[in-house]
Design an enzyme around this catalytic site. Structure first.
Site, PDB file in Angstrom:
ATOM      1  N   GLY A 193       0.927  -1.460  -0.341  1.00  8.67           N
ATOM      2  CA  GLY A 193      -0.403   0.504  -0.173  1.00  8.67           C
ATOM      3  C   GLY A 193       0.699   1.196  -0.291  1.00  8.67           C
ATOM      4  N   ASN A 202      -6.786   4.095   9.185  1.00 10.70           N
ATOM      5  CA  ASN A 202      -6.759   2.867   9.728  1.00 10.70           C
ATOM      6  C   ASN A 202      -6.648   2.993  11.528  1.00 10.70           C
ATOM      7  OD1 ASN A 202      -4.941   4.837   9.091  1.00 10.70           O
ATOM      8  ND2 ASN A 202      -3.015   3.860  10.286  1.00 10.70           N
ATOM      9  N   GLN A 261      -7.657   0.587   4.284  1.00  7.23           N
ATOM     10  CA  GLN A 261      -8.156   0.145   4.813  1.00  7.23           C
ATOM     11  C   GLN A 261     -10.322  -0.657   4.193  1.00  7.23           C
ATOM     12  OE1 GLN A 261      -7.473  -1.432   7.655  1.00  7.23           O
ATOM     13  NE2 GLN A 261      -5.680  -0.646   8.100  1.00  7.23           N
ATOM     14  N   SER A 319      -3.719  -2.896  -0.405  1.00 10.39           N
ATOM     15  CA  SER A 319      -2.641  -3.405  -0.318  1.00 10.39           C
ATOM     16  C   SER A 319      -3.043  -4.983   0.433  1.00 10.39           C
ATOM     17  CB  SER A 319      -2.008  -2.516   1.107  1.00 10.39           C
ATOM     18  OG  SER A 319      -1.133  -3.583   2.068  1.00 10.39           O
ATOM     19  N   GLY A 320      -2.919  -5.853  -0.103  1.00  9.30           N
ATOM     20  CA  GLY A 320      -2.515  -7.159  -0.218  1.00  9.30           C
ATOM     21  C   GLY A 320      -3.014  -7.699   1.619  1.00  9.30           C
ATOM     22  N   HIS A 321      -2.245  -7.340   2.097  1.00  8.91           N
ATOM     23  CA  HIS A 321      -1.958  -8.402   3.694  1.00  8.91           C
ATOM     24  C   HIS A 321      -3.505  -7.502   3.877  1.00  8.91           C
ATOM     25  CE1 HIS A 321       0.528  -5.072   6.436  1.00  8.91           C
ATOM     26  NE2 HIS A 321       0.386  -4.255   5.127  1.00  8.91           N
ATOM     27  N   THR A 346      10.396  -7.955 -12.268  1.00  3.43           N
ATOM     28  CA  THR A 346       9.388  -8.448 -12.621  1.00  3.43           C
ATOM     29  C   THR A 346       8.178  -8.641 -11.426  1.00  3.43           C
ATOM     30  OG1 THR A 346      11.443  -9.785 -13.381  1.00  3.43           O
ATOM     31  CG2 THR A 346       9.396 -10.998 -12.863  1.00  3.43           C
ATOM     32  N   CYS A 399       6.182   5.451  20.029  1.00  2.00           N
ATOM     33  CA  CYS A 399       7.173   6.203  21.178  1.00  2.00           C
ATOM     34  C   CYS A 399       8.263   6.488  20.700  1.00  2.00           C
ATOM     35  CB  CYS A 399       7.585   4.129  21.963  1.00  2.00           C
ATOM     36  SG  CYS A 399       8.376   4.816  23.131  1.00  2.00           S
TER      37      CYS A 399
HETATM   38  N1  PLP Z   1      -2.362   3.696   4.610  1.00  2.00           N
HETATM   39  C1  PLP Z   1      -3.434   3.025   4.998  1.00  2.00           C
HETATM   40  C2  PLP Z   1      -4.537   3.965   5.804  1.00  2.00           C
HETATM   41  C3  PLP Z   1      -2.741   1.871   5.747  1.00  2.00           C
HETATM   42  O1  PLP Z   1      -3.543   1.566   7.090  1.00  2.00           O
HETATM   43  C4  PLP Z   1      -1.700   1.120   5.590  1.00  2.00           C
HETATM   44  C5  PLP Z   1      -1.093   0.280   6.608  1.00  2.00           C
HETATM   45  O2  PLP Z   1      -0.939   0.326   7.926  1.00  2.00           O
HETATM   46  C6  PLP Z   1      -0.912   1.804   4.674  1.00  2.00           C
HETATM   47  C7  PLP Z   1      -1.430   2.758   3.889  1.00  2.00           C
HETATM   48  C8  PLP Z   1       0.715   1.364   4.278  1.00  2.00           C
HETATM   49  O3  PLP Z   1       0.462  -0.188   3.628  1.00  2.00           O
HETATM   50  P1  PLP Z   1       1.120  -0.741   2.769  1.00  2.00           P
HETATM   51  O4  PLP Z   1       1.996  -1.648   4.873  1.00  2.00           O
HETATM   52  O5  PLP Z   1       0.545  -2.702   2.708  1.00  2.00           O
HETATM   53  O6  PLP Z   1       2.393  -0.292   2.890  1.00  2.00           O
END
Ligand code: PLP
Length: 387
Positions: free
Chosen positions: A74, A153, A181, A201-203, A239, A326
């Site tokens: 992302g 997020n 998100q 973002s995939g994860h 790639t 922190c």
């Molecule tokens: N944007 C938002 C709102 C996110 O919550 C995050 C990840 O926490 C990102 C961007 C970044 O994504 P990535 O962890 O895939 O780089």
């Protein structure tokens, strides 16, 4: 961690890989390892799977597959959108964003400020909603790139993208949205909503870490950010990460198929958790509860440090998070919580719970049983509580 149990309520940080995603990826580590750019049949076989995944991901947001660029995450997608559009527009353009963006957006915007661009960071109100009057004022008078997130997020607050798009488009601006998100949690239709670019973002949707995508509407001018080979139609060199692209395709398909049912079930779990925890003294919810992701709850327990609660929860096998950073030994409330003007006594106790389709009633029961005594114990130790 002393507890055996794992109750994972930190799904806005990352999600587990869905079993269906894992299964679909495996052949691409073993049998189907060709380079999708190769001319021979072996590469061609792999390229077809990449294109099938592109179609599945495009379908989730109702895009044309040719409008999807696969990236590594992302953050890369956000950077690609902001660098690519800002470079195309040139330094006479304004860059407009909000104070509550992820660092993957704030960072590149501030980079351009250092390089002479006029960058405006829009305020939010007490529940984290964007100041639309400030946006209206900011977009007029010259070309602009607007980058605002679809859903936050930390709080889960959803920005009114339809209204935002109307405002930006009526002034002729370019609109990018960080939908990292939102994708997989909210229905998104780019045919109806005139965003020019959208990062995902995939994860965050049960695909692996290390894969993302940027939707770029056909006709949007974007300077190439990662220069290399002719992959992704020359828009991003490198790639392709084939197994992960295939995984993201399956994750998108699962999200599209189950979104409605899952949202209802997950929101019910989230609400039960939230209501239960609001019974703790001086507990509050941060953010606009009427416009919020179904899986997210950001709560404060006044007069207690969020980090102290998280530490105790972690010991009990419960994973949540705080927005605090922190730095140099001092615990600062997050920039999101600060931008909302959450009182100091509550800002330090803010905790984010974020659920997924894999959470159960038993998870919520466990937190509701374990957490109130932790809060009570920490309150009893707090120098700020007088009663
Ligand atoms: N944007 C938002 C709102 C996110 O919550 C995050 C990840 O926490 C990102 C961007 C970044 O994504 P990535 O962890 O895939 O780089």
């Amino acid at each position: 961690m002393s507890a055996q149990r794992l109750v994972y309520l930190d799904n806005n940080a990352t999600t587990c890989i869905a079993p269906e995603v894992r299964e679909a990826m495996l052949p691409f580590f073993q049998e189907l390892w060709g380079n999708p750019s190769s001319m021979h049949f072996f590469g061609g076989q792999v390229a077809r799977h990449v294109e099938a995944a592109r179609e599945k991901l495009a379908a989730l947001i109702h895009a044309d597959p040719a409008e999807i660029i696969f990236t590594s995450c992302g953050s890369e997608s956000d950077n690609m959108a902001i660098y690519g559009a800002a470079e195309t527009l040139g330094p006479s353009a304004k860059i407009i964003t909000s104070r509550v963006e992820h660092p993957a957006v704030l960072g590149p915007c501030r980079h351009f400020r250092e390089h002479g661009y006029h960058v405006i960071e829009l305020p939010v109100d007490g529940v984290g909603q964007l100041d639309l009057a400030a946006l209206r004022e900011a977009v007029y008078g010259g070309p602009s790139l607007v980058s605002v997130m679809w859903a936050n997020n930390e709080t889960g607050v959803i920005f009114p993208m339809e209204e935002i798009a109307k405002i930006v488009k009526s002034a002729g601006g370019i609109l990018h949205t960080d939908a990292v998100q939102a994708v997989g949690k909210l229905p998104i239709d780019v045919r109806k909503l005139p965003v020019d670019m959208l990062a995902l973002s995939g994860h965050k949707l049960h695909a692996p870490k290390g894969i993302g995508a940027l939707y770029v509407r056909r006709g949007t001018r974007l300077k190439t950010y990662l220069i290399g080979g002719h992959q992704e139609h020359g828009r991003r060199g490198g790639t392709e990460n084939v197994p992960y692209i295939v995984g993201l395709g399956v994750a998108a398909e699962l999200a599209a198929r189950h979104m409605d049912d899952e949202n209802t079930r997950v929101a019910k779990l989230r609400d039960r958790l939230e209501q239960g925890l609001l019974a703790c003294p001086d507990a509050r919810v941060n953010g606009d509860t009427r416009h919020r992701l179904p899986n997210t709850s950001n709560m404060s327990f006044e007069f207690i440090e969020g980090e102290a609660i998280l530490y105790h929860l972690s010991d009990l096998g419960i994973c949540a998070s705080s927005g605090s950073a922190c730095s140099s030994g001092s615990l600062e409330p997050s920039h999101v919580i600060r931008a909302m003007g959450v009182p100091f006594t509550a800002a330090h106790g803010s905790i984010r719970f974020s659920l997924s389709r894999y959470n159960t009633e038993a998870d919520v029961d466990y937190v509701l049983q374990q957490m109130p005594p932790v809060v009570a114990k920490l309150r009893a130790m707090s120098p700020f509580v007088t009663n």
